[in-house]
Design a protein around this motif. Structure first.
Motif, PDB file in Angstrom:
ATOM      1  N   MET A 199     -26.138  79.232  60.293  1.00 26.29           N
ATOM      2  CA  MET A 199     -25.021  78.300  60.499  1.00 26.29           C
ATOM      3  C   MET A 199     -24.701  77.529  59.217  1.00 26.29           C
ATOM      4  SD  MET A 199     -23.796  77.761  63.820  1.00 26.29           S
ATOM      5  CE  MET A 199     -23.621  76.027  64.143  1.00 26.29           C
ATOM      6  N   GLU A 200     -25.739  77.162  58.474  1.00 27.61           N
ATOM      7  CA  GLU A 200     -25.563  76.339  57.277  1.00 27.61           C
ATOM      8  C   GLU A 200     -24.729  77.042  56.199  1.00 27.61           C
ATOM      9  OE1 GLU A 200     -25.909  72.970  54.991  1.00 27.61           O
ATOM     10  OE2 GLU A 200     -26.483  73.225  57.074  1.00 27.61           O
ATOM     11  N   GLY A 201     -24.767  78.375  56.191  1.00 25.20           N
ATOM     12  CA  GLY A 201     -24.063  79.127  55.138  1.00 25.20           C
ATOM     13  C   GLY A 201     -22.643  79.520  55.478  1.00 25.20           C
ATOM     14  N   LEU A 202     -22.162  79.179  56.674  1.00 29.87           N
ATOM     15  CA  LEU A 202     -20.840  79.650  57.112  1.00 29.87           C
ATOM     16  C   LEU A 202     -19.826  78.516  57.162  1.00 29.87           C
ATOM     17  CD1 LEU A 202     -21.957  81.931  60.076  1.00 29.87           C
ATOM     18  CD2 LEU A 202     -21.492  82.606  57.745  1.00 29.87           C
ATOM     19  N   ASN A 203     -18.531  78.895  57.165  1.00 28.78           N
ATOM     20  CA  ASN A 203     -17.503  77.870  57.366  1.00 28.78           C
ATOM     21  C   ASN A 203     -17.397  77.541  58.862  1.00 28.78           C
ATOM     22  OD1 ASN A 203     -15.808  79.773  58.662  1.00 28.78           O
ATOM     23  ND2 ASN A 203     -14.839  80.333  56.733  1.00 28.78           N
ATOM     24  N   TRP A 204     -16.572  76.541  59.194  1.00 26.49           N
ATOM     25  CA  TRP A 204     -16.550  76.035  60.569  1.00 26.49           C
ATOM     26  C   TRP A 204     -16.034  77.062  61.572  1.00 26.49           C
ATOM     27  CZ3 TRP A 204     -19.656  72.678  62.144  1.00 26.49           C
ATOM     28  CH2 TRP A 204     -19.982  71.530  61.412  1.00 26.49           C
ATOM     29  N   TRP A 205     -15.026  77.866  61.188  1.00 23.23           N
ATOM     30  CA  TRP A 205     -14.479  78.828  62.160  1.00 23.23           C
ATOM     31  C   TRP A 205     -15.497  79.924  62.488  1.00 23.23           C
ATOM     32  CZ3 TRP A 205     -11.326  76.433  64.737  1.00 23.23           C
ATOM     33  CH2 TRP A 205     -10.264  75.701  64.213  1.00 23.23           C
ATOM     34  N   ASN A 206     -16.227  80.381  61.455  1.00 16.55           N
ATOM     35  CA  ASN A 206     -17.286  81.369  61.713  1.00 16.55           C
ATOM     36  C   ASN A 206     -18.411  80.769  62.545  1.00 16.55           C
ATOM     37  OD1 ASN A 206     -16.226  83.660  60.480  1.00 16.55           O
ATOM     38  ND2 ASN A 206     -16.918  83.013  58.458  1.00 16.55           N
ATOM     39  N   ASN A 207     -18.697  79.486  62.309  1.00 14.85           N
ATOM     40  CA  ASN A 207     -19.702  78.790  63.133  1.00 14.85           C
ATOM     41  C   ASN A 207     -19.280  78.748  64.596  1.00 14.85           C
ATOM     42  OD1 ASN A 207     -21.712  78.185  61.320  1.00 14.85           O
ATOM     43  ND2 ASN A 207     -20.734  76.310  60.620  1.00 14.85           N
ATOM     44  N   LEU A 208     -17.981  78.519  64.832  1.00  9.09           N
ATOM     45  CA  LEU A 208     -17.488  78.487  66.213  1.00  9.09           C
ATOM     46  C   LEU A 208     -17.680  79.840  66.894  1.00  9.09           C
ATOM     47  CD1 LEU A 208     -16.019  76.982  68.498  1.00  9.09           C
ATOM     48  CD2 LEU A 208     -13.859  77.745  67.506  1.00  9.09           C
ATOM     49  N   ILE A 209     -17.367  80.924  66.167  1.00 15.29           N
ATOM     50  CA  ILE A 209     -17.561  82.277  66.727  1.00 15.29           C
ATOM     51  C   ILE A 209     -19.035  82.513  67.022  1.00 15.29           C
ATOM     52  CG2 ILE A 209     -17.374  84.766  66.248  1.00 15.29           C
ATOM     53  CD1 ILE A 209     -14.921  84.101  64.489  1.00 15.29           C
ATOM     54  N   LEU A 210     -19.902  82.113  66.077  1.00 16.01           N
ATOM     55  CA  LEU A 210     -21.349  82.330  66.235  1.00 16.01           C
ATOM     56  C   LEU A 210     -21.916  81.526  67.402  1.00 16.01           C
ATOM     57  CD1 LEU A 210     -23.854  83.713  65.007  1.00 16.01           C
ATOM     58  CD2 LEU A 210     -24.100  81.760  63.486  1.00 16.01           C
ATOM     59  N   MET A 211     -21.411  80.291  67.597  1.00 13.44           N
ATOM     60  CA  MET A 211     -21.927  79.416  68.653  1.00 13.44           C
ATOM     61  C   MET A 211     -21.401  79.777  70.036  1.00 13.44           C
ATOM     62  SD  MET A 211     -21.482  75.791  66.715  1.00 13.44           S
ATOM     63  CE  MET A 211     -21.439  74.847  68.212  1.00 13.44           C
ATOM     64  N   THR A 212     -20.244  80.428  70.103  1.00 11.97           N
ATOM     65  CA  THR A 212     -19.612  80.645  71.415  1.00 11.97           C
ATOM     66  C   THR A 212     -19.424  82.132  71.728  1.00 11.97           C
ATOM     67  OG1 THR A 212     -17.446  80.292  70.386  1.00 11.97           O
ATOM     68  CG2 THR A 212     -18.457  78.404  71.447  1.00 11.97           C
ATOM     69  N   TRP A 213     -18.509  82.789  71.035  1.00 12.24           N
ATOM     70  CA  TRP A 213     -18.175  84.174  71.403  1.00 12.24           C
ATOM     71  C   TRP A 213     -19.371  85.114  71.290  1.00 12.24           C
ATOM     72  CZ3 TRP A 213     -14.288  86.166  74.037  1.00 12.24           C
ATOM     73  CH2 TRP A 213     -14.198  87.561  74.113  1.00 12.24           C
ATOM     74  N   GLN A 214     -20.181  84.947  70.233  1.00 11.65           N
ATOM     75  CA  GLN A 214     -21.313  85.847  70.006  1.00 11.65           C
ATOM     76  C   GLN A 214     -22.407  85.696  71.062  1.00 11.65           C
ATOM     77  OE1 GLN A 214     -19.624  87.869  68.092  1.00 11.65           O
ATOM     78  NE2 GLN A 214     -21.428  88.308  66.873  1.00 11.65           N
ATOM     79  N   LYS A 215     -22.325  84.664  71.868  1.00 16.77           N
ATOM     80  CA  LYS A 215     -23.337  84.448  72.906  1.00 16.77           C
ATOM     81  C   LYS A 215     -22.924  85.030  74.262  1.00 16.77           C
ATOM     82  CE  LYS A 215     -25.619  80.311  71.105  1.00 16.77           C
ATOM     83  NZ  LYS A 215     -25.810  80.939  69.847  1.00 16.77           N
TER      84      LYS A 215
END
Length: 342
Positions: A118-134
């Motif tokens: 999470m620390e290495g990504l921008n906010w939009w990629n973080n949103l995808i990682l936190m929500t859609w990828q789950k």
């Protein structure tokens, strides 16, 4: 995220991979969907201007590849052993498959890669990682879940690490990562009492996370101390920020409390009183670090810098944030009224 034709292509295959996984009738189809999803997200993560995103995408790829390998190994072994009369405990295979899915989710104690990525990504990629990828791993986990010692340990460790891990963090991305781990514990607990509960929890979590990340992205906030300087010239925007954060923490007057309320009630009916008690206690700890983000909003006197009066947002942003805040503020009330009417 700058959108071009390749990003749109990878975003569409990312969505397609998840849909293949959750609609597949065989475990091999599930694995294939997860692989398409993984290989679509890697190019979205990479950014030539940010060297940390390359590191984060490599970490993400390695962990997901290990989880996919474990999943495929477990599936093949399960099918082989089902045709053999070998004295083997077949309960071990659902456990292995669940472990692979939990590693993909980043649930504790398989969480070590998640805050670093999470620390290495921008906010939009973080949103995808936190929500859609789950979505896909959670849906598959709901097919296998059975309230036993293994899942009890997963729930307790997720809510514990998710709340305690965020206490010492100053990075907002890591705070959101530990917050996500804590919410995963709640979702896994919700699965034990029904399909509808965790889906409702996920939808509300998706909505609140998207609203908060939209705000962080607009102001380019990445650390807690940036919030002490930003948004002072417009108290209404600051009000939006801490309303959404308290809602995500599950404070009673807000919308975020609704799914937690339902889960506490369902778990109490199943006599899982120890886990419910721990979940409520750890939620109070997460509320502490949410309040710390908006600490400057609670102070009567704070420093204001003149250069900070530059308007970073337009009227559209203001209308969207006020809409999100009103839904968060009044959602629980309206839900209760509708329930009583029905």
């Amino acid at each position: 995220m700058y959108m071009n034709s390749s990003k749109i292509l990878f975003l569409s295959t990312l969505i397609m991979g998840t849909l293949i996984s959750i609609s597949s009738t065989s475990w091999l189809g599930v694995w294939m969907g997860l692989e398409i999803n993984l290989l679509s997200f890697i190019p979205l993560m990479s950014n030539a201007k940010n060297i940390m995103s390359t590191e984060a995408s490599l970490k993400y790829f390695l962990i997901q590849a290990i989880a996919s390998s474990l999943l495929l190994f477990s599936l093949i072994m399960m099918f082989l052993m089902s045709n053999m009369s070998i004295l083997l405990n077949h309960e071990v295979f659902p456990l292995l498959i669940s472990s692979a899915l939990l590693l993909k989710l980043g649930a504790a104690p398989f969480h070590f890669w998640f805050p670093a990525t999470m620390e290495g990504l921008n906010w939009w990629n973080n949103l995808i990682l936190m929500t859609w990828q789950k979505i896909a791993p959670l849906m598959l986990l709901s097919y296998l879940i059975n309230m036993n010692t293994f899942f009890s340990v997963i729930i307790i460790s997720s809510i514990g690490i998710g709340s305690l891990g965020g206490l010492n963090q100053t990075s907002l991305r890591k705070l959101m990562a530990y917050s996500s781990i804590n919410h995963l514990g709640w979702m896994i607990a919700a699965m034990t009492s029904g399909e509808n509960l965790w889906e409702l929890y996920f939808l509300i979590y998706f909505f609140l996370s998207a609203a908060i990340i939209f705000m962080f992205h607009t102001f380019q906030c990445f650390h807690i101390n940036q919030n002490f300087l930003l948004m002072n010239n417009d108290p209404k925007i600051k009000f939006c920020m801490f309303t959404l954060l308290l809602s995500l923490g599950g404070l009673p007057p807000f919308l975020g409390f609704l799914p937690k309320w339902l889960i506490i009630q369902a778990m109490a009916e199943l006599n899982s009183l120890l886990i419910v008690t721990l979940m409520v206690i750890t939620t109070l700890i997460t509320l502490f670090y949410y309040i710390r983000i908006t600490f400057s909003a609670f102070l009567f006197s704070y420093t204001e810098l003149k250069w900070n009066y530059i308007q970073l947002y337009d009227n559209h942003f203001y209308i969207i944030m006020m809409t999100f805040t009103m839904i968060s503020l009044l959602g629980l009330t309206f839900s209760s009224l509708i329930f009583n009417v029905i």
